[in-house]
Write a protein that holds these residues in place. Structure first.
Motif, PDB file in Angstrom:
ATOM      1  N   LEU A  29       0.883  -1.251  -0.063  1.00 16.96           N
ATOM      2  CA  LEU A  29      -0.046  -0.008   0.003  1.00 16.96           C
ATOM      3  C   LEU A  29       0.882   1.379  -0.037  1.00 16.96           C
ATOM      4  O   LEU A  29       0.614   2.353  -0.581  1.00 16.96           O
ATOM      5  N   ILE A  30       1.721   1.328   0.828  1.00 17.18           N
ATOM      6  CA  ILE A  30       2.679   2.500   1.040  1.00 17.18           C
ATOM      7  C   ILE A  30       3.737   2.725  -0.236  1.00 17.18           C
ATOM      8  O   ILE A  30       3.930   3.729  -0.681  1.00 17.18           O
ATOM      9  N   ARG A  31       4.237   1.513  -0.889  1.00 14.31           N
ATOM     10  CA  ARG A  31       5.420   1.724  -1.823  1.00 14.31           C
ATOM     11  C   ARG A  31       4.801   0.849  -3.229  1.00 14.31           C
ATOM     12  O   ARG A  31       5.299  -0.090  -3.584  1.00 14.31           O
ATOM     13  N   ARG A  32       3.884   1.475  -3.665  1.00 17.65           N
ATOM     14  CA  ARG A  32       3.255   0.769  -5.106  1.00 17.65           C
ATOM     15  C   ARG A  32       4.026   0.948  -6.381  1.00 17.65           C
ATOM     16  O   ARG A  32       3.999  -0.002  -7.013  1.00 17.65           O
ATOM     17  N   ASP A  33       5.266   1.749  -6.022  1.00 13.79           N
ATOM     18  CA  ASP A  33       5.885   2.123  -7.269  1.00 13.79           C
ATOM     19  C   ASP A  33       7.207   1.150  -7.067  1.00 13.79           C
ATOM     20  O   ASP A  33       7.908   0.725  -8.366  1.00 13.79           O
ATOM     21  N   GLU A  34       7.254   0.471  -5.964  1.00 15.99           N
ATOM     22  CA  GLU A  34       8.650  -0.433  -5.957  1.00 15.99           C
ATOM     23  C   GLU A  34       8.236  -1.750  -6.734  1.00 15.99           C
ATOM     24  O   GLU A  34       7.231  -2.297  -6.820  1.00 15.99           O
ATOM     25  N   HIS A  35       9.343  -2.462  -6.801  1.00 13.41           N
ATOM     26  CA  HIS A  35       9.444  -3.683  -7.364  1.00 13.41           C
ATOM     27  C   HIS A  35       8.912  -4.783  -6.233  1.00 13.41           C
ATOM     28  O   HIS A  35       9.071  -4.597  -5.063  1.00 13.41           O
ATOM     29  N   PRO A  36       8.275  -5.718  -6.475  1.00 14.59           N
ATOM     30  CA  PRO A  36       7.632  -6.754  -5.576  1.00 14.59           C
ATOM     31  C   PRO A  36       8.981  -7.284  -4.692  1.00 14.59           C
ATOM     32  O   PRO A  36       8.563  -7.957  -3.786  1.00 14.59           O
ATOM     33  N   VAL A  37      10.025  -7.710  -5.540  1.00 11.84           N
ATOM     34  CA  VAL A  37      10.884  -7.904  -4.633  1.00 11.84           C
ATOM     35  C   VAL A  37      11.458  -7.163  -3.400  1.00 11.84           C
ATOM     36  O   VAL A  37      11.627  -7.591  -2.331  1.00 11.84           O
ATOM     37  N   VAL A  38      11.322  -5.785  -3.710  1.00 17.66           N
ATOM     38  CA  VAL A  38      11.633  -4.814  -2.637  1.00 17.66           C
ATOM     39  C   VAL A  38      10.341  -5.092  -1.276  1.00 17.66           C
ATOM     40  O   VAL A  38      10.666  -4.989  -0.327  1.00 17.66           O
ATOM     41  N   TRP A  39       8.930  -5.293  -1.865  1.00 20.33           N
ATOM     42  CA  TRP A  39       7.927  -5.497  -0.844  1.00 20.33           C
ATOM     43  C   TRP A  39       8.309  -6.781   0.067  1.00 20.33           C
ATOM     44  O   TRP A  39       8.322  -6.710   1.149  1.00 20.33           O
ATOM     45  N   VAL A  40       8.690  -7.784  -0.551  1.00 24.51           N
ATOM     46  CA  VAL A  40       8.808  -8.963   0.206  1.00 24.51           C
ATOM     47  C   VAL A  40      10.076  -9.023   1.112  1.00 24.51           C
ATOM     48  O   VAL A  40      10.074  -9.429   2.163  1.00 24.51           O
ATOM     49  N   PHE A  41      11.354  -8.200   0.461  1.00 24.63           N
ATOM     50  CA  PHE A  41      12.572  -7.997   1.398  1.00 24.63           C
ATOM     51  C   PHE A  41      12.030  -7.263   2.687  1.00 24.63           C
ATOM     52  O   PHE A  41      12.515  -7.461   3.615  1.00 24.63           O
ATOM     53  N   GLN A  42      11.345  -6.013   2.426  1.00 25.02           N
ATOM     54  CA  GLN A  42      10.983  -5.080   3.583  1.00 25.02           C
ATOM     55  C   GLN A  42      10.095  -5.874   4.559  1.00 25.02           C
ATOM     56  O   GLN A  42      10.335  -5.563   5.724  1.00 25.02           O
ATOM     57  N   SER A  43       9.201  -6.571   3.868  1.00 31.25           N
ATOM     58  CA  SER A  43       8.127  -7.362   4.988  1.00 31.25           C
ATOM     59  C   SER A  43       9.128  -8.534   5.517  1.00 31.25           C
ATOM     60  O   SER A  43       8.803  -8.518   6.987  1.00 31.25           O
ATOM     61  N   ALA A  44       9.991  -9.032   5.162  1.00 32.12           N
ATOM     62  CA  ALA A  44      10.833 -10.009   5.829  1.00 32.12           C
ATOM     63  C   ALA A  44      11.569  -9.438   6.677  1.00 32.12           C
ATOM     64  O   ALA A  44      11.794 -10.044   7.904  1.00 32.12           O
ATOM     65  N   LEU A  45      12.144  -8.143   6.541  1.00 35.52           N
ATOM     66  CA  LEU A  45      13.280  -7.489   7.460  1.00 35.52           C
ATOM     67  C   LEU A  45      12.229  -7.076   8.684  1.00 35.52           C
ATOM     68  O   LEU A  45      12.630  -7.383   9.766  1.00 35.52           O
ATOM     69  N   TYR A  46      10.813  -6.573   8.427  1.00 40.25           N
ATOM     70  CA  TYR A  46      10.048  -6.220   9.625  1.00 40.25           C
ATOM     71  C   TYR A  46       9.505  -7.448  10.471  1.00 40.25           C
ATOM     72  O   TYR A  46       9.829  -7.450  11.683  1.00 40.25           O
ATOM     73  N   THR A  47       9.423  -8.715   9.818  1.00 45.52           N
ATOM     74  CA  THR A  47       8.955  -9.755  10.486  1.00 45.52           C
ATOM     75  C   THR A  47      10.404 -10.318  11.227  1.00 45.52           C
ATOM     76  O   THR A  47       9.901 -10.637  12.470  1.00 45.52           O
ATOM     77  N   GLY A  48      11.450 -10.189  10.566  1.00 51.58           N
ATOM     78  CA  GLY A  48      12.615 -10.626  11.587  1.00 51.58           C
ATOM     79  C   GLY A  48      12.822  -9.631  12.776  1.00 51.58           C
ATOM     80  O   GLY A  48      13.080 -10.525  13.805  1.00 51.58           O
ATOM     81  N   VAL A  49      12.797  -8.479  12.768  1.00 44.10           N
ATOM     82  CA  VAL A  49      12.510  -7.572  13.953  1.00 44.10           C
ATOM     83  C   VAL A  49      11.731  -8.064  14.885  1.00 44.10           C
ATOM     84  O   VAL A  49      11.975  -8.038  16.258  1.00 44.10           O
ATOM     85  N   ALA A  50      10.636  -8.071  14.318  1.00 43.64           N
ATOM     86  CA  ALA A  50       9.266  -8.386  15.357  1.00 43.64           C
ATOM     87  C   ALA A  50       9.357  -9.650  16.211  1.00 43.64           C
ATOM     88  O   ALA A  50       9.305  -9.658  17.383  1.00 43.64           O
ATOM     89  N   ILE A  51       9.872 -10.352  15.367  1.00 45.99           N
ATOM     90  CA  ILE A  51       9.806 -11.923  15.631  1.00 45.99           C
ATOM     91  C   ILE A  51      11.019 -12.087  16.769  1.00 45.99           C
ATOM     92  O   ILE A  51      10.940 -12.607  17.954  1.00 45.99           O
ATOM     93  N   THR A  52      12.143 -11.526  16.692  1.00 51.29           N
ATOM     94  CA  THR A  52      13.506 -11.538  17.450  1.00 51.29           C
ATOM     95  C   THR A  52      12.768 -10.719  18.892  1.00 51.29           C
ATOM     96  O   THR A  52      13.308 -11.249  19.774  1.00 51.29           O
ATOM     97  N   VAL A  53      11.961  -9.810  18.636  1.00 51.37           N
ATOM     98  CA  VAL A  53      11.771  -9.044  19.835  1.00 51.37           C
ATOM     99  C   VAL A  53      10.816  -9.917  20.658  1.00 51.37           C
ATOM    100  O   VAL A  53      10.844 -10.152  22.010  1.00 51.37           O
ATOM    101  N   VAL A  54       9.737 -10.558  20.001  1.00 50.41           N
ATOM    102  CA  VAL A  54       8.894 -11.445  20.731  1.00 50.41           C
ATOM    103  C   VAL A  54       9.423 -12.594  21.227  1.00 50.41           C
ATOM    104  O   VAL A  54       8.948 -13.032  22.461  1.00 50.41           O
TER     105      VAL A  54
END
Length: 174
Positions: A29-54
């Motif tokens: 939703l936020i980065r519609r212009d980016e390539h889908p690989v960037v979407w997946v990479f950013q989501s994986a990064l967010y997931t890694g940080v969140a799950i590490t904290v949990v």
């Protein structure tokens, strides 16, 4: 729905999948212009940080209670429902968990006004920048969202503190 809730309480993998999907949706939703690989990479990064904290928080709580992740989920469910365990071993684990959680909430509570103030300053700053830039819709929605988030955090903190204090009182040896 109940089984999904229990799965999310107990499984770090299920939590990671949910965070990844939510992060992917928000990133799209936020980065519609980016390539889908960037979407997946950013989501994986967010997931890694969140799950590490949990995972770190879960490990701290399991050590404090002296139980495993499944037992920790059961103890937290009993705290939410205000069910006092009958088993003496479970009562002592519950006492340790309640003491750890209350101590952590009290330690972090001294920084809460500063965090809420910083969030307020960010909301006011975004609102001012939006007013200068000519668009008030997004800044106003952001400010309302920040106020709602701060109110929710304060409400959940008070509710959790009340539950933990009630459980500490109920578990006192007579």
């Amino acid at each position: 729905m109940l089984s999904l809730k229990r799965l999310l309480e107990r499984s770090l993998t299920a939590q990671a999948a949910l965070v990844f999907l939510l992060g992917l949706g928000i990133t799209v939703l936020i980065r519609r212009d980016e390539h889908p690989v960037v979407w997946v990479f950013q989501s994986a990064l967010y997931t890694g940080v969140a799950i590490t904290v949990v995972a770190v928080q879960r490990r701290r709580a399991t050590r404090a209670a002296g139980t495993d992740a499944s037992g920790l989920a059961d103890l937290n469910r009993k705290i939410r429902r205000q069910e006092v365990p009958r088993d003496p071993g479970e009562q002592s684990a519950m006492r340790r968990l309640v003491a750890e959680q209350l101590g952590q909430m009290e330690r972090t509570g001294k920084w809460l006004p500063y965090w809420l103030g910083a969030m307020g300053l960010v909301a006011v700053g975004i609102f001012v920048l939006g007013a200068i830039g000519g668009s008030l819709v997004f800044p106003l929605l952001f400010a309302v969202g920040v106020v709602a988030l701060c109110a929710w955090v304060l409400w959940m903190r008070r509710r959790s503190m009340d539950r933990l204090r009630w459980m500490r009182q109920a578990l006192r040896p007579e």
